[in-house]
Structures are given as structure tokens and as C-alpha cells.
Design a protein around this motif. Structure first.
Motif, PDB file in Angstrom:
ATOM      1  N   UNK A  74       0.825  -1.204   0.000  1.00  0.00           N
ATOM      2  CA  UNK A  74       0.000   0.000   0.000  1.00  0.00           C
ATOM      3  C   UNK A  74       0.860   1.255   0.000  1.00  0.00           C
ATOM      4  N   UNK A  75       1.956   1.227   0.749  1.00  0.00           N
ATOM      5  CA  UNK A  75       2.864   2.366   0.783  1.00  0.00           C
ATOM      6  C   UNK A  75       3.506   2.612  -0.568  1.00  0.00           C
ATOM      7  N   UNK A  76       3.936   1.550  -1.245  1.00  0.00           N
ATOM      8  CA  UNK A  76       4.537   1.700  -2.578  1.00  0.00           C
ATOM      9  C   UNK A  76       3.516   2.226  -3.576  1.00  0.00           C
ATOM     10  N   UNK A  77       2.299   1.720  -3.480  1.00  0.00           N
ATOM     11  CA  UNK A  77       1.264   2.143  -4.416  1.00  0.00           C
ATOM     12  C   UNK A  77       0.897   3.618  -4.215  1.00  0.00           C
ATOM     13  N   UNK A  78       0.758   4.036  -2.959  1.00  0.00           N
ATOM     14  CA  UNK A  78       0.381   5.420  -2.687  1.00  0.00           C
ATOM     15  C   UNK A  78       1.519   6.403  -2.943  1.00  0.00           C
ATOM     16  N   UNK A  79       2.742   6.032  -2.624  1.00  0.00           N
ATOM     17  CA  UNK A  79       3.853   6.958  -2.853  1.00  0.00           C
ATOM     18  C   UNK A  79       4.171   7.090  -4.333  1.00  0.00           C
ATOM     19  N   UNK A  80       3.878   6.059  -5.123  1.00  0.00           N
ATOM     20  CA  UNK A  80       4.065   6.170  -6.582  1.00  0.00           C
ATOM     21  C   UNK A  80       3.061   7.139  -7.191  1.00  0.00           C
ATOM     22  N   UNK A  81       1.899   7.244  -6.596  1.00  0.00           N
ATOM     23  CA  UNK A  81       0.887   8.162  -7.111  1.00  0.00           C
ATOM     24  C   UNK A  81       1.038   9.562  -6.526  1.00  0.00           C
ATOM     25  N   UNK A  82       2.039   9.772  -5.677  1.00  0.00           N
ATOM     26  CA  UNK A  82       2.316  11.097  -5.153  1.00  0.00           C
ATOM     27  C   UNK A  82       1.667  11.405  -3.822  1.00  0.00           C
ATOM     28  N   UNK A  83       1.003  10.445  -3.242  1.00  0.00           N
ATOM     29  CA  UNK A  83       0.347  10.644  -1.950  1.00  0.00           C
ATOM     30  C   UNK A  83       1.319  10.336  -0.813  1.00  0.00           C
ATOM     31  N   UNK A  84       0.996  10.820   0.362  1.00  0.00           N
ATOM     32  CA  UNK A  84       1.755  10.430   1.548  1.00  0.00           C
ATOM     33  C   UNK A  84       1.057   9.250   2.196  1.00  0.00           C
TER      34      UNK A  84
END
Length: 111
Positions: A74-84
């Protein structure tokens, strides 16, 4: 060899593993994690039968390892989309599930 030398050596050896446990990151390769699981199993066998204690430890370990994997994905997916990403919600759900599992094993589950 003195106790101080042994203690300092063990501290250096396990400091990285202890930091990952403090960060709620559990891994198959973390020796300290498995030592804690073994200690938990030994403590639980004083109150429960070995089969029940082993089952509880196995379910808890599986949940903790799955939680770590879910945080990573989930962290990799969200940080790739620019979210924290703050894994507090995942960790809270995991802690709640461990509490429910402990309640089930200690009060409800028969031998």
C-alpha cells in the motif's frame, strides 16, 4: 571474555533487528522476531496446552507478517501516485485483530 564485551557485541548484532521491530516491520529474516515468538510460546505453554499456544503464535505471526506486507504494498502504491502514506490505520487494525484473537483463544476456544 567479560560480560560487557558480550553485551556490546549482542547489542551491535541485534540493534538493526530491534529497530525494525520498533518500527512495526516484521520479517522472516529477523532473528529477534523469532526469539520473541519463541518466548511468547514458552510463556503461553504455562497457561495453555502446547497445541493451543502454538496455534495462537502461528496465527499471530501470520497476521503480523501480512500486516507488514500490506504496509509495503500500500505504501509503494500510494507513494508512486504522489500521496503520503501513514500506516497507523493498518497497524491499529492489526493490533485490534490480535486483541480479538487473544480474547478468542483465552476465553472462548476449548482445548
Amino acid at each position: 571474555m567479560s560480560i560487557v564485551v558480550i553485551r556490546n557485541t549482542l547489542r551491535k548484532l541485534f540493534s538493526q533487528h530491534l529497530e525494525s521491530l520498533k518500527d512495526f516491520q516484521f520479517s522472516f529474516r529477523n532473528h529477534l522476531f523469532w526469539i520473541f515468538v519463541l518466548v511468547l510460546f514458552v510463556i503461553l505453554t504455562r497457561f495453555w496446552k502446547a497445541k493451543k499456544a502454538f496455534s495462537f503464535c502461528f496465527v499471530t505471526v501470520a497476521l503480523l507478517l501480512l500486516t507488514t506486507k500490506a504496509e509495503e504494498l500500500l505504501g509503494a502504491w500510494l507513494t508512486n501516485s504522489g500521496e503520503t502514506f501513514d500506516p497507523l490505520l493498518i497497524r491499529a487494525v492489526s493490533a485490534f485483530l490480535i486483541f480479538i484473537i487473544f480474547f478468542y483463544y483465552s476465553i472462548i476456544r476449548e482445548e
